[in-house]
Write an enzyme that holds these catalytic residues in place. Structure first.
Site, PDB file in Angstrom:
ATOM      1  N   ASP A   1       0.850  -1.191   0.000  1.00 43.17           N
ATOM      2  CA  ASP A   1       0.000   0.000   0.000  1.00 43.17           C
ATOM      3  C   ASP A   1       0.889   1.246   0.000  1.00 43.17           C
ATOM      4  O   ASP A   1       1.911   1.301   0.674  1.00 43.17           O
ATOM      5  CB  ASP A   1      -0.904  -0.013   1.239  1.00 43.17           C
TER       6      ASP A   1
ATOM      7  N   ASN B   1     -12.801  -2.892   2.241  1.00 38.99           N
ATOM      8  CA  ASN B   1     -13.768  -1.806   2.345  1.00 38.99           C
ATOM      9  C   ASN B   1     -14.671  -1.830   1.122  1.00 38.99           C
ATOM     10  O   ASN B   1     -14.193  -2.017   0.003  1.00 38.99           O
ATOM     11  CB  ASN B   1     -13.044  -0.462   2.432  1.00 38.99           C
TER      12      ASN B   1
ATOM     13  N   HIS C   1     -11.730  -1.032  -7.234  1.00 34.55           N
ATOM     14  CA  HIS C   1     -11.307  -2.353  -7.700  1.00 34.55           C
ATOM     15  C   HIS C   1     -11.103  -3.166  -6.426  1.00 34.55           C
ATOM     16  O   HIS C   1     -10.328  -2.750  -5.548  1.00 34.55           O
ATOM     17  CB  HIS C   1      -9.999  -2.247  -8.511  1.00 34.55           C
TER      18      HIS C   1
ATOM     19  N   HIS D   1     -10.045  -4.955  -3.347  1.00 39.50           N
ATOM     20  CA  HIS D   1      -8.717  -5.183  -2.754  1.00 39.50           C
ATOM     21  C   HIS D   1      -8.891  -5.575  -1.299  1.00 39.50           C
ATOM     22  O   HIS D   1      -9.777  -5.080  -0.606  1.00 39.50           O
ATOM     23  CB  HIS D   1      -7.825  -3.946  -2.878  1.00 39.50           C
TER      24      HIS D   1
ATOM     25  N   HIS E   1      -6.915  -5.500   2.216  1.00 35.83           N
ATOM     26  CA  HIS E   1      -5.784  -4.962   2.974  1.00 35.83           C
ATOM     27  C   HIS E   1      -5.313  -6.069   3.908  1.00 35.83           C
ATOM     28  O   HIS E   1      -6.098  -6.558   4.738  1.00 35.83           O
ATOM     29  CB  HIS E   1      -6.215  -3.771   3.835  1.00 35.83           C
TER      30      HIS E   1
HETATM   31  P1  DGP Z   1      -9.695   1.775   0.248  1.00 34.46           P
HETATM   32  O1  DGP Z   1     -10.106   2.939   1.106  1.00 34.46           O
HETATM   33  O2  DGP Z   1      -9.990   0.463   0.920  1.00 34.46           O
HETATM   34  O3  DGP Z   1     -10.260   1.863  -1.153  1.00 34.46           O
HETATM   35  O4  DGP Z   1      -8.112   1.847   0.177  1.00 34.46           O
HETATM   36  C1  DGP Z   1      -7.378   2.179  -0.955  1.00 34.46           C
HETATM   37  C2  DGP Z   1      -5.926   2.006  -0.603  1.00 34.46           C
HETATM   38  O5  DGP Z   1      -5.184   2.097  -1.806  1.00 34.46           O
HETATM   39  C3  DGP Z   1      -5.351   3.046   0.350  1.00 34.46           C
HETATM   40  O6  DGP Z   1      -4.894   2.397   1.528  1.00 34.46           O
HETATM   41  C4  DGP Z   1      -4.186   3.671  -0.404  1.00 34.46           C
HETATM   42  C5  DGP Z   1      -3.943   2.711  -1.538  1.00 34.46           C
HETATM   43  N1  DGP Z   1      -3.515   3.327  -2.780  1.00 34.46           N
HETATM   44  C6  DGP Z   1      -4.132   4.349  -3.440  1.00 34.46           C
HETATM   45  N2  DGP Z   1      -3.467   4.657  -4.561  1.00 34.46           N
HETATM   46  C7  DGP Z   1      -2.421   3.786  -4.631  1.00 34.46           C
HETATM   47  C8  DGP Z   1      -1.367   3.606  -5.580  1.00 34.46           C
HETATM   48  O7  DGP Z   1      -1.256   4.275  -6.597  1.00 34.46           O
HETATM   49  N3  DGP Z   1      -0.466   2.613  -5.313  1.00 34.46           N
HETATM   50  C9  DGP Z   1      -0.569   1.833  -4.180  1.00 34.46           C
HETATM   51  N4  DGP Z   1       0.370   0.904  -4.019  1.00 34.46           N
HETATM   52  N5  DGP Z   1      -1.545   1.979  -3.280  1.00 34.46           N
HETATM   53  C10 DGP Z   1      -2.460   2.949  -3.502  1.00 34.46           C
END
Ligand code: DGP
Length: 118
Positions: A33, A91, A102, A104, A106
Site C-alpha cells: 500500500d 472496504n 477495484h 482489494h 488490505h
Molecule cells: P480503500 O479505502 O480500501 O479503497 O483503500 C485504498 C488504498 O489504496 C489506500 O490504503 C491507499 C492505496 N492506494 C491508493 N493509490 C495507490 C497507488 O497508486 N499505489 C498503491 N500501491 N496503493 C495505492
C-alpha cells in the site's frame, strides 16, 4: 455501478503504473500500500476487474477465487504472520469508505492493530 477500467489498480495490474510488487500468480497480484497504516500493509487484488467482494464472489471463476486465496495464504505464511497475527479488511461502498473501486484486501500486521473499528 459499472467497473471503471481506468481506476488506479487496473493501471497497476496492466503495468501502466508502478507498484512495489510482493507476489503474483495467474489471477491475483499483491503489492505494498502506498500509504501504509501498519509496518506490514499489503494489498491483494484479483487481476480481473471486480468492484467489490460481492461482485467477485458472484462472478469470479473458482480458479480466480482459489488463486486470490492461495496468494493471500502464501504471503501470510512467508511473512510468518500466522505466528504474530494479522488483519484482513476489504472496504466496500459508501459505508465501507472504499476509495479505489477495484476489489482489494488490505493485509495488515507487524504490530498490535488495536480495536477493529473506532
Ligand atoms: P480503500 O479505502 O480500501 O479503497 O483503500 C485504498 C488504498 O489504496 C489506500 O490504503 C491507499 C492505496 N492506494 C491508493 N493509490 C495507490 C497507488 O497508486 N499505489 C498503491 N500501491 N496503493 C495505492
Amino acid at each position: 455501478m459499472k467497473y471503471d477500467d481506468d481506476n488506479i489498480f487496473a493501471k497497476i495490474i496492466r503495468k501502466q503504473l508502478p507498484c512495489d510488487l510482493i507476489k503474483e500468480n495467474n489471477n491475483a497480484l499483491a503489492f505494498k500500500d502506498i500509504s501504509p497504516r501498519a509496518p506490514i500493509h499489503i494489498l491483494v487484488v484479483p487481476k480481473k476487474g471486480y468492484i467489490n467482494y460481492h461482485d467477485f464472489i458472484s462472478d469470479a471463476s473458482i480458479e480466480e477465487i482459489n488463486d486470490l486465496n492461495e496468494l493471500m495464504k502464501n504471503i501470510i505464511l512467508e511473512m510468518k504472520l500466522d505466528h504474530t497475527g494479522y488483519r484482513i479488511i476489504t472496504n466496500t461502498g459508501n459505508d465501507g469508505n472504499q476509495d479505489v473501486k477495484h476489489l482489494h484486501f488490505h493485509l495488515l500486521g507487524g504490530k498490535n492493530l488495536g480495536l477493529m473499528v473506532k
